[in-house]
Design an enzyme around this catalytic site. Sequence first.
Site, short mmCIF file in Angstrom:
data_model
loop_
_atom_site.label_atom_id
_atom_site.label_comp_id
_atom_site.label_asym_id
_atom_site.label_seq_id
_atom_site.Cartn_x
_atom_site.Cartn_y
_atom_site.Cartn_z
CG HIS A 308 -1.82 -1.28 1.19
ND1 HIS A 308 -2.89 -1.49 0.36
CD2 HIS A 308 -1.68 -2.43 1.93
CE1 HIS A 308 -3.40 -2.70 0.59
NE2 HIS A 308 -2.68 -3.30 1.53
CD GLU A 322 -2.35 -3.64 4.97
OE1 GLU A 322 -1.70 -4.58 4.48
OE2 GLU A 322 -3.51 -3.35 4.62
CG HIS A 376 0.51 -6.83 2.61
ND1 HIS A 376 -0.31 -5.97 1.93
CD2 HIS A 376 1.48 -7.21 1.74
CE1 HIS A 376 0.14 -5.81 0.69
NE2 HIS A 376 1.23 -6.56 0.54
CD GLU A 438 -2.05 -10.18 4.98
OE1 GLU A 438 -1.94 -9.25 5.81
OE2 GLU A 438 -2.67 -10.05 3.90
#
Length: 475
Positions: A308, A322, A376, A438
């Site tokens: 992102h 995030e 992430h 993650e």
Amino acid sequence: MKKFGFLVFLFVFLWSFPHLGEAATSTKVVLNGQELSIPEDVQNMQGSVMVPIRVISENLGYKVQWNQADGRVMIDGEGKSIQLLIGKKAASVGNKTYDLNTAPVVQNGTTLVPIRLVSEQMGIDVHWNNSDKIVTLTTLDASTGGGTNSGSGNGTAENGLALVNGISFSESRLLVTLDKGVTPKVSKMDSPDRIVVDLPKTDFSPAFAAQGPDASVGQIASLDVPNNDNVSQVRYSQFSTEPSSVRIVIDLKNKQDYEVFTEGSLLIVDLVADNGTSTEPDSTTGPTQPGTGVGDSGKKVVVIDAGHGDQDPGAIGSQTSEKKLNLGLALKVEALLKNDPNIDVVLTRSDDTFLQLKERVKIAEKLGADVFVSIHANSSGSSAASGTETYYQRASSKKLAQTIHKYFVAATGFKDRGVQYGNFHVIRETTMPAVLLEVGFISNRTEESKMMDSAKQDEIAASIVKGIKEYLGAS
């Protein structure tokens, strides 16, 4: 496109694809070349897609009012107003009323509004790629040049300009992302030493212009480059207007040479040891493109991707976003890998910059990376969801995933959700071993707080590095 138009577009788009429902975040949505972030708490209720009101207030910057007494939601922006009533299947846009399939609701303390606001004049071209689950949308603004650039006013498709979406500098590498390819004019100057990159027929995109200091004609914006032995700062500005061009200057502490290569809409300028030659000021030619200068000494090349960035915040927690967590961890991983003389580490982004997924892949491919690691944080509509997981897409990436995960999950201390197959773009389209991590669930307040803790971040970063080095045989 103006903000209010984008708000109505968001409603219309999600209504047009009611099958997305709870799986909205697995679908990539690209608007005018920019990937949008769709929150996981988008829901499908009785055939209508519902979106949290925070999508409007946080991501679009509109004034949102909630009158609990009469259950009225009011959204104001650009001189227009949308009004909805909890439990009522009608919406008012200005002085017009639209019927809705489903009424707004309050669920678990979150106000969800229906997204069926019909607008036949939106002028949106929609293309659905079923194999990759990508929706590509092009607005009338983008296709006819109706958009404006809040920075300099020249960034429209109508005049054929390329638009700069991001500028970043890491180690000895300048990365510039654009919406289409540009042939740069690069020169080396002295007194003082600097490298000048001119981008003809180019302007700053509205999103890039809005995120930072004014870089229009007569104004100069800069990037700080702390703790760099060769570069003091990077400056950029709209250099001219007829036609528009962008100039980027790398201010040097000592003489450096450079290598340039382009790949589609991505421009990379690498600094290399000075070869004793120089070019005259305002030279329009640069050296040939023998390679990137990375990994040429036999070192392993590791690309770390902070997911992102910029207008794409990723998942939103109660305390942070995030994109911030991802970048913070990526920087810590980079710092640790730099200590190994046998590894060259490259970040896809070193600041709050937006990169399309294909651009992240191109960086790793062009560098011939040995491994690619994308960082992430997870999210769920349930605040109880928890745990750490590692994804791979190709069989050749599974060993890397397993090696990193065994250290990674121990460092987080969260529930072990295991090593899993995932069809994510950045680990599917890369050709080297690639994984997507993650760390934990940002929607879980306990895990969010731990992921924000600097000491815990140090542990997690060290675990990722340990896994990478073991895989590469460098531990």
